[in-house]
Design a protein around this motif. Sequence first.
Motif, short mmCIF file in Angstrom:
data_model
loop_
_atom_site.label_atom_id
_atom_site.label_comp_id
_atom_site.label_asym_id
_atom_site.label_seq_id
_atom_site.Cartn_x
_atom_site.Cartn_y
_atom_site.Cartn_z
N SER A 100 18.85 52.07 -4.29
CA SER A 100 19.24 51.25 -5.43
C SER A 100 19.27 49.80 -4.98
CB SER A 100 20.63 51.66 -5.95
OG SER A 100 20.94 50.98 -7.15
N LYS A 101 18.50 48.96 -5.66
CA LYS A 101 18.41 47.55 -5.28
C LYS A 101 18.95 46.65 -6.39
CE LYS A 101 14.64 47.19 -1.92
NZ LYS A 101 13.36 46.49 -1.63
N ALA A 102 19.49 45.52 -5.98
CA ALA A 102 19.87 44.44 -6.89
C ALA A 102 19.30 43.17 -6.26
CB ALA A 102 21.38 44.36 -7.05
N ILE A 103 18.23 42.63 -6.83
CA ILE A 103 17.44 41.62 -6.12
C ILE A 103 17.04 40.46 -7.02
CG2 ILE A 103 16.47 43.25 -4.46
CD1 ILE A 103 13.93 43.32 -6.23
N LEU A 104 16.68 39.38 -6.36
CA LEU A 104 15.96 38.26 -6.97
C LEU A 104 14.57 38.29 -6.35
CD1 LEU A 104 16.41 35.72 -8.85
CD2 LEU A 104 16.56 34.42 -6.71
N ILE A 105 13.53 38.25 -7.18
CA ILE A 105 12.16 38.38 -6.68
C ILE A 105 11.31 37.23 -7.17
CG2 ILE A 105 11.51 39.87 -8.62
CD1 ILE A 105 9.54 41.30 -6.72
N THR A 106 10.38 36.78 -6.32
CA THR A 106 9.38 35.79 -6.72
C THR A 106 8.02 36.28 -6.27
OG1 THR A 106 8.76 33.45 -6.65
CG2 THR A 106 9.61 34.39 -4.61
N CYS A 279 29.70 42.50 -1.50
CA CYS A 279 31.11 42.50 -1.09
C CYS A 279 31.92 43.54 -1.84
CB CYS A 279 31.72 41.11 -1.29
SG CYS A 279 30.97 39.85 -0.24
N GLY A 280 31.25 44.38 -2.63
CA GLY A 280 31.93 45.47 -3.31
C GLY A 280 32.30 45.19 -4.75
N GLY A 281 32.20 43.94 -5.19
CA GLY A 281 32.52 43.59 -6.56
C GLY A 281 31.27 43.26 -7.36
N PHE A 282 31.39 43.34 -8.69
CA PHE A 282 30.28 42.93 -9.54
C PHE A 282 30.09 41.42 -9.43
CE2 PHE A 282 31.18 46.99 -11.83
CZ PHE A 282 29.90 47.53 -11.72
N PRO A 283 28.90 40.91 -9.77
CA PRO A 283 28.59 39.49 -9.56
C PRO A 283 29.59 38.54 -10.19
CG PRO A 283 26.61 40.70 -10.10
CD PRO A 283 27.75 41.66 -10.29
N ASP A 284 30.03 37.56 -9.41
CA ASP A 284 30.87 36.48 -9.88
C ASP A 284 30.70 35.30 -8.93
OD1 ASP A 284 32.99 36.29 -7.75
OD2 ASP A 284 33.34 38.36 -8.35
N TYR A 317 22.37 48.80 -13.40
CA TYR A 317 23.25 47.68 -13.77
C TYR A 317 24.71 48.09 -13.87
CZ TYR A 317 19.22 44.73 -14.81
OH TYR A 317 18.08 43.97 -14.70
N ASN A 318 24.98 49.34 -14.18
CA ASN A 318 26.37 49.79 -14.29
C ASN A 318 27.01 50.08 -12.93
OD1 ASN A 318 26.45 49.64 -17.09
ND2 ASN A 318 25.65 51.72 -17.33
N CYS A 319 26.17 50.14 -11.91
CA CYS A 319 26.66 50.43 -10.55
C CYS A 319 26.61 49.20 -9.66
CB CYS A 319 25.84 51.55 -9.93
SG CYS A 319 25.65 53.02 -10.95
N TYR A 320 25.48 48.47 -9.74
CA TYR A 320 25.27 47.25 -8.96
C TYR A 320 24.53 46.27 -9.86
CZ TYR A 320 25.66 51.01 -5.48
OH TYR A 320 26.05 52.11 -4.78
N ASP A 321 25.11 45.11 -10.09
CA ASP A 321 24.54 44.19 -11.07
C ASP A 321 24.04 42.91 -10.39
OD1 ASP A 321 23.72 43.32 -13.53
OD2 ASP A 321 25.73 43.21 -14.42
N VAL A 322 23.41 42.04 -11.18
CA VAL A 322 22.86 40.78 -10.68
C VAL A 322 23.23 39.64 -11.63
CG1 VAL A 322 20.90 41.79 -9.46
CG2 VAL A 322 20.68 41.27 -11.89
N MET A 323 23.32 38.43 -11.08
CA MET A 323 23.56 37.24 -11.89
C MET A 323 22.89 36.06 -11.20
SD MET A 323 27.15 35.55 -13.25
CE MET A 323 27.73 35.03 -11.64
N TYR A 336 25.12 39.22 -6.56
CA TYR A 336 24.68 40.61 -6.71
C TYR A 336 25.72 41.55 -6.11
CZ TYR A 336 23.64 40.09 -1.78
OH TYR A 336 23.77 39.86 -0.44
N GLY A 337 25.61 42.82 -6.48
CA GLY A 337 26.44 43.84 -5.85
C GLY A 337 27.25 44.64 -6.84
N GLY A 338 28.14 45.45 -6.30
CA GLY A 338 28.99 46.28 -7.14
C GLY A 338 29.66 47.38 -6.34
#
Length: 346
Positions: A100-106, A279-284, A317-323, A336-338
């Motif tokens: 499961s990935k939460a990434i920024l891609i270019t 860090c274990g939390g959703f993005p902030d 997104y419900n497990c690991y999200d991105v912002m 990112y994360g969750g």
Amino acid sequence: MAPTYNATKKDQTTTWTRTRSKTKTSKMGEESSLSVISQIWQKSGRCPKGTVPVRRIRKKDMLKAHSIEEYGRKKPSLSHHQIGHLNQKLDSFVQQKNHSKAILITMGYRYLGAKGDMKVCNPSVEKDDEYSTSQISLINGAYDDFECVESGWAVNPSVYGDRQTRLFVYWTADGSKKTGCFDLTCPGFVQTSNEISLGAAISPISLPGGLPYQITIYLYKDPYTDNWWVQYGEKKNIGYWPPELFRAMWSNAESVEWGGEVYSSTVGHTPHTATQMGCGGFPDVFHESGSMTRMRIHDNSEFLKIPEWVDDFSDEYNCYDVMYLGDYVEDPEFYYGGPGKNPMCP
């Protein structure tokens, strides 16, 4: 051995970044991150010039793998390589089995390097055969047979035998089917630094309510030798992957990813793994999630640039999200994360 040219490039920060993500307003935390280059083993001494520090591999850790050949290698899977261009639907991403990935891609250029500052945390990893990583990746090749080099930090009990946060490098030339490994657990990466140890614990790390700490990773290609180098901090070159390891990556990468990854056999299933990402939390923006800042690419120009076209993406997104924060800020930021398993991700 050292790179044949000065890898320190001018940083061109005047490029506007465009994204298809929704615009989000940033309310930055007051504390800036502190850079970390120290490792715990350095408290016991240093290695003399002409030698390199090598982490001891224990027999009991190797026996956890299905075979000696598979020790230190990721489980074979499909790539996150996108079919087409960034203006296509996100459905064109192919999720990796058990990843499961939460990434920024270019994408869209010939990439010769990528850089970023990543917050260092210690996410909880539920089972010994699971792991959580944060990394920068350079990728090339077909979605089911991709080549990549990457570096960052990992909590990986199956490779390191504990749950400490450790510096790592990784490579593969065939989507991890038969080639590639973490650090020096197989032939491939050539270490040259006597100051930095691959697989060594990083200290200090970010803790909830405490100061945020970060490491700087720069992956870049030497234009004269075609070696892919890893730089830790701003000036410490750890070592390189020789071009003979690759078919496509000997020339350039086709995409760059910044973000986190969780491996577990229960990814995408119920009950979901409770292994955390970042860090274990959703993005902030208040230091409770994983983050990437000062993200740069190196193409054929003389400058390190802010990537012009980017997309953020999460498998779950419900497990690991991105912002992604790219508008109305001096420098784009990626969070990112969750927590993994939670009421929205049972």
